[in-house]
Design an enzyme around this catalytic site. Structure first.
Site, PDB file in Angstrom:
ATOM      1  N   CYS A  81       0.844  -1.259   0.031  1.00 39.32           N
ATOM      2  CA  CYS A  81      -0.085   0.047  -0.013  1.00 39.32           C
ATOM      3  C   CYS A  81       0.815   1.194  -0.004  1.00 39.32           C
ATOM      4  O   CYS A  81       1.521   1.354   1.061  1.00 39.32           O
ATOM      5  CB  CYS A  81      -0.860  -0.127   1.018  1.00 39.32           C
TER       6      CYS A  81
ATOM      7  N   CYS B  81      -4.865   6.731  -4.082  1.00 28.85           N
ATOM      8  CA  CYS B  81      -4.433   5.449  -3.909  1.00 28.85           C
ATOM      9  C   CYS B  81      -2.818   5.651  -4.407  1.00 28.85           C
ATOM     10  O   CYS B  81      -2.653   5.779  -5.706  1.00 28.85           O
ATOM     11  CB  CYS B  81      -4.956   4.382  -4.738  1.00 28.85           C
TER      12      CYS B  81
END
Length: 296
Positions: A90, A230
């Protein structure tokens, strides 16, 4: 030690990178495990703190999953999506975790390594960036294009586009459109064909090219829904753009998302770095329901 029928108070922090939000749970000695029910409850804004994902910070030496990386990194990012599923990487989450580790004195400013399920990632936290506007950089490695080449993404509104499969430590399907609004409602997972292309799910980027080095992006993250940013998605979109246009020189890119702007730098060998804000907004303690073994 507490049984799974008890609840315990544990410290936590909440932070975000471009409004992509995370709960950080420090567990240096690896004394508790997060089950799916706990994660979902924490991530739900109505029943918990509310976040796009959970970051359990555990020392590699104390975490069997990361023990083999303990000679290269002190800390392991145990990342979980809001639905409780584990994530391999991530980009915004690791930057928020790096910010937390420095702000709490667990790491010193500068460059250091963090272990992830996708391997070791090196982060850089500037010495004088403890304010809310401080940025953090992470080296993301070289993206891969594993195929297949016939992927199609269809949104809930029935619109379809060809997609490019990009792997930046986690899987992405990137589509390019004329306008971001063309994607419609991204809270509903788009359909992806062929069905077996992503056996563990996929994060989908809907991108618009605003210039040779400027993209705009919306994202449906697997296990979460539409998020305001993101980090791995920004890198995947840049990689797909370069792949389509045949770009191979080193370059810097701006990626605009609903929650803010991220910057992706690409070296001549294709290696990427991701830079953007990483902010800790809240610290405190929280009761963990459905906890497994935990520390008092």
């Amino acid at each position: 030690m507490n049984t799974s029928t008890q609840t315990v108070s544990v410290p936590f922090a909440k932070g975000h990178g471009c409004a992509n939000s995370f709960i950080v749970l420090p567990d240096p000695h690896g004394r508790f495990r997060l089950n799916e029910a706990t994660i979902c409850s924490l991530a739900d804004p109505h029943t918990g703190v509310g976040a796009d994902g959970i970051l359990r910070a555990v020392r590699c030496a104390a975490e069997p999953e990361a023990a083999a990386m303990a000679d290269r990194a002190e800390w392991f990012m145990d990342y979980r999506n809001a639905d409780g599923t584990p994530g391999s990487m991530c980009g915004n989450g690791i930057r928020v975790l790096a910010r937390y580790l420095v702000d709490t004195g667990r790491c010193t400013p500068g460059s250091f390594a963090i272990a992830t399920r996708a391997g070791i990632r090196h982060v850089y936290v500037p010495d004088r960036s403890h304010g809310l506007r401080g940025t953090v950089t992470v080296a993301m490695g070289i993206p891969a294009f594993p195929g297949p080449d016939d992927i199609t993404v269809t949104t809930s509104g029935g619109k379809s586009w060809p997609a490019t499969h990009v792997d930046v430590g986690n899987p992405h399907a990137v589509v390019f459109v004329d306008a971001l609004a063309d994607a419609g409602d991204l809270s509903i997972p788009p359909a992806v064909e062929p069905a077996g292309a992503y056996p563990f799910g996929v994060t989908i980027e809907v991108a618009v090219v605003l210039g040779t080095d400027h993209l705009a992006l919306r994202v449906h993250e697997r296990g979460v829904g539409e998020t305001r940013a993101c980090g791995t998605g920004a890198c995947a979109a840049v990689a797909a753009h370069r792949h389509h246009t045949g770009q191979s020189d080193a370059a810097d890119y701006r990626v605009d998302l609903p929650g803010g702007t991220l910057h992706v730098s690409v070296a001549a060998d294709g290696a990427m770095t991701l830079t953007g804000p990483a902010v800790i907004t809240t610290v405190g303690t929280i009761r963990l329901p459905h906890a497994g073994e935990t520390c008092d």
